[in-house]
Design an enzyme around this catalytic site. Structure first.
Site, PDB file in Angstrom:
ATOM      1  N   HIS A 105     -58.594   8.006  18.582  1.00  0.00           N
ATOM      2  CA  HIS A 105     -57.218   8.492  18.764  1.00  0.00           C
ATOM      3  C   HIS A 105     -56.915   9.635  17.780  1.00  0.00           C
ATOM      4  O   HIS A 105     -56.494  10.724  18.186  1.00  0.00           O
ATOM      5  CB  HIS A 105     -56.251   7.321  18.545  1.00  0.00           C
ATOM      6  CG  HIS A 105     -54.806   7.671  18.730  1.00  0.00           C
ATOM      7  ND1 HIS A 105     -54.112   7.402  19.885  1.00  0.00           N
ATOM      8  CD2 HIS A 105     -53.917   8.282  17.918  1.00  0.00           C
ATOM      9  CE1 HIS A 105     -52.867   7.828  19.763  1.00  0.00           C
ATOM     10  NE2 HIS A 105     -52.714   8.364  18.571  1.00  0.00           N
ATOM     11  N   GLU A 106     -57.148   9.388  16.504  1.00  0.00           N
ATOM     12  CA  GLU A 106     -56.834  10.409  15.499  1.00  0.00           C
ATOM     13  C   GLU A 106     -57.759  11.616  15.646  1.00  0.00           C
ATOM     14  O   GLU A 106     -57.345  12.757  15.429  1.00  0.00           O
ATOM     15  CB  GLU A 106     -56.904   9.832  14.079  1.00  0.00           C
ATOM     16  CG  GLU A 106     -55.936   8.667  13.799  1.00  0.00           C
ATOM     17  CD  GLU A 106     -54.483   8.955  14.176  1.00  0.00           C
ATOM     18  OE1 GLU A 106     -54.062  10.124  14.136  1.00  0.00           O
ATOM     19  OE2 GLU A 106     -53.756   7.993  14.525  1.00  0.00           O
ATOM     20  N   HIS A 116     -56.228  13.848  18.235  1.00  0.00           N
ATOM     21  CA  HIS A 116     -55.188  14.714  17.646  1.00  0.00           C
ATOM     22  C   HIS A 116     -55.841  15.871  16.889  1.00  0.00           C
ATOM     23  O   HIS A 116     -55.419  17.023  16.979  1.00  0.00           O
ATOM     24  CB  HIS A 116     -54.352  13.915  16.636  1.00  0.00           C
ATOM     25  CG  HIS A 116     -53.288  13.045  17.250  1.00  0.00           C
ATOM     26  ND1 HIS A 116     -52.286  13.537  18.054  1.00  0.00           N
ATOM     27  CD2 HIS A 116     -53.038  11.710  17.135  1.00  0.00           C
ATOM     28  CE1 HIS A 116     -51.474  12.539  18.413  1.00  0.00           C
ATOM     29  NE2 HIS A 116     -51.910  11.420  17.876  1.00  0.00           N
ATOM     30  N   GLU A 123     -49.715  13.747  21.653  1.00  0.00           N
ATOM     31  CA  GLU A 123     -50.140  12.380  21.976  1.00  0.00           C
ATOM     32  C   GLU A 123     -50.999  12.376  23.238  1.00  0.00           C
ATOM     33  O   GLU A 123     -51.866  11.510  23.399  1.00  0.00           O
ATOM     34  CB  GLU A 123     -48.889  11.497  22.135  1.00  0.00           C
ATOM     35  CG  GLU A 123     -49.147  10.014  22.102  1.00  0.00           C
ATOM     36  CD  GLU A 123     -49.639   9.477  20.754  1.00  0.00           C
ATOM     37  OE1 GLU A 123     -49.669  10.228  19.754  1.00  0.00           O
ATOM     38  OE2 GLU A 123     -50.023   8.295  20.708  1.00  0.00           O
TER      39      GLU A 123
END
Ligand code: ZN
Length: 501
Positions: free
Chosen positions: A262-263, A266, A292
């Site tokens: 997820h990070e 980003h 997101e």
């Protein structure tokens, strides 16, 4: 004439960006390595940098610069976009009196402490007066902005420019109508096993595996790094220094792994922004929702796909032979995609997640409108959980006190971005798949560069040049809509659970 004004503006904006980046380095350190005892001094140092940046942004010279650059702001080129975004940030900074900003800061700092103390026992009475004050301050803050149809609009606009309470309500109402029956149908089917994810996975091995995955997806460690924290985040100091953080649960492989993907999602967005935009207001992700969308695209649409695990399960098994040696691809795939009607948003799956978000959005609309009293919040929360997800929290700890958001800053404007992210991710991914019909084969063969290259070319490189809706239209040919997301859920989970939607 306008060229010299423009270069003066750019150098001023670079100084503001550098002050903000310096403050972020301090924040990053606070969340990773700083001893807790350093908090007071650190708070003071961060506040000082914030004041310096604010003073430069609102200096009288800025008024002259933007007046002199009004013709440039009309232009269709990069400089036009730069001046428009800078002017908007300037207008927002000058709208709100400094005294109100400090009042909000000192109130929410106290509210946050009260929340951390009251959350474990679910003592809503202890946070209620703080929350009442926060609602009042949030309203006063929103009222500083002259153009708005709804009290929440300026708060949404700060994070998701171009969206309004009205447009999000319409999108969410349509989405909720689709999601509730999907969740209902899945709940009636047998739940797949995920017990193998809860075996013992040593922290060091998990970190090494997560870093290997992030690197292979394309997160550039030469321009970044990963450290441990309590609440994982991505942070950008400059184009060549974009960091991620993670946390590890030794009894759940999925926490660190999917958190890292997820990070990294980003961060790959930020690392893909054109270098020429660095230090300008265009050198960042354009909105919360679009940001997101990229973390969720990599985490869910790639990281929870069968193609991805065709590649990575053998690697995971080599790293964790005792824990995963007996798990085949199908069992693994089903386990990481188990749908659960759970109480906690951050632990929820791809299908139920948006229901958690929409509940929060609707309740904060009602709080700010005044149609819901803070005293009635716990019951309103629980009733909505029961109707949407079929579960009811036994304590506010797992109800309206579970998320930090309403207790550490103003209410409104942050939650919608999470759901918009899922919606936009599916829409963008569908276009990527149309451009690369053999995408699954590429992913299962370990070729993530094709997808990342497509995203960089079509989306990442532009930074904040285009407003979110325009950007999504350029990437997908359509405005932001729920269709692709609903199609994705029905296809994936219909097959997984043997349901025809
Ligand atoms: Zn995120």
């Amino acid at each position: 004439m306008s060229e010299s004004l423009l270069s003066e503006l750019k150098s001023e904006l670079l100084a503001i960006a550098d002050l903000n980046s310096a403050a972020m380095v301090l924040e990053w350190d606070q969340s990773t390595y700083m001893p807790a005892a350093g908090a007071d001094a650190r708070g003071r140092q961060i506040a000082l940098l914030g004041e310096l940046a604010h003073a430069r942004r609102t200096a009288p010279r800025m008024t002259e610069l933007f007046r002199g650059l009004s013709a440039v702001a009309e232009r269709d080129d990069l400089d036009g976009a730069l001046v428009r975004r800078a002017r908007k940030q300037w207008e927002r900074a000058t709208c709100v009196p400094t005294s109100l900003v400090s009042e909000i800061k000192s109130h929410t700092a106290r509210s946050y402490v009260a929340w951390t103390q009251a959350k474990p026992s679910g003592d809503f009475a202890a946070v209620r007066p703080f929350l009442e004050k926060t609602v009042e301050l949030s309203r006063r803050y929103a009222e500083c902005f002259p153009t708005r149809e709804h009290i929440l609009d300026p708060l949404i606009d700060a994070n998701d420019p171009g969206m309004t309470t009205q447009s999000i309500r319409a999108l969410f109402a349509a989405l909720r109508a689709q999601l509730v029956p999907i969740v209902q149908a899945i709940a009636e089917r047998p739940a797949p096993d995920r017990g193998f994810l809860e075996r013992h996975f040593p922290a060091d091995a998990q970190l090494a595996f997560g870093a290997e995955v992030a690197k292979e997806l394309g997160y550039d460690f030469a321009r970044g790094r990963q450290d441990l924290t309590v609440h994982p985040f991505m942070i950008r100091f400059a184009a060549d220094d974009i960091r991620i953080t993670t946390r590890v649960d030794e009894h759940d492989l999925s926490d660190a792994l999917f958190g890292t993907i997820h990070e990294a999602g980003h961060a790959m967005y930020e690392q893909g922004i054109a270098h020429a935009l660095d230090g300008t207001p265009l050198g960042e992700g354009v909105s919360a929702g679009v940001h997101e969308s990229q973390s969720r695209l990599w985490e869910n649409l790639v990281g929870r796909s069968r193609a991805f695990w065709a590649r990575f399960l053998p690697i995971a098994q080599a790293r964790f032979p005792e824990q995963l040696g007996d798990v085949d691809l199908d069992t693994f795939y089903r386990g990481i995609n188990r749908v659960e009607r759970s109480l906690v948003r951050t632990e929820s799956d791809e299908v139920t997640y948006n229901l958690h978000v929409m509940l929060r959005f609707d309740l904060e609309v009602q709080l700010l409108e005044g149609s819901l009293k803070v005293a009635d919040l716990p019951e309103a929360w629980d009733a909505r959980m029961a109707s949407d997800l079929g579960v009811r929290p036994s304590s506010p700890t797992q109800g309206c006190m579970q998320d930090v958001h309403w207790y550490c800053t103003t209410i409104g404007g942050t939650f919608q971005g999470y759901a918009l992210g899922n919606v936009i991710a599916a829409q963008v991914f569908e276009s990527a798949r149309a451009a690369m019909p053999d995408l699954d084969a590429r992913l299962s063969g370990g070729d993530f560069a094709s997808l990342r290259g497509w995203l960089t070319e079509n989306l990442y490189q532009h930074g904040a040049r285009y407003e979110p809706d325009e950007l999504v239209k350029r990437v997908t040919g359509k405005p932001i809509a729920i269709d692709a997301f609903v199609r994705h859920l029905k296809a994936k989970y219909g097959a997984l659970y043997g349901v025809t939607f």
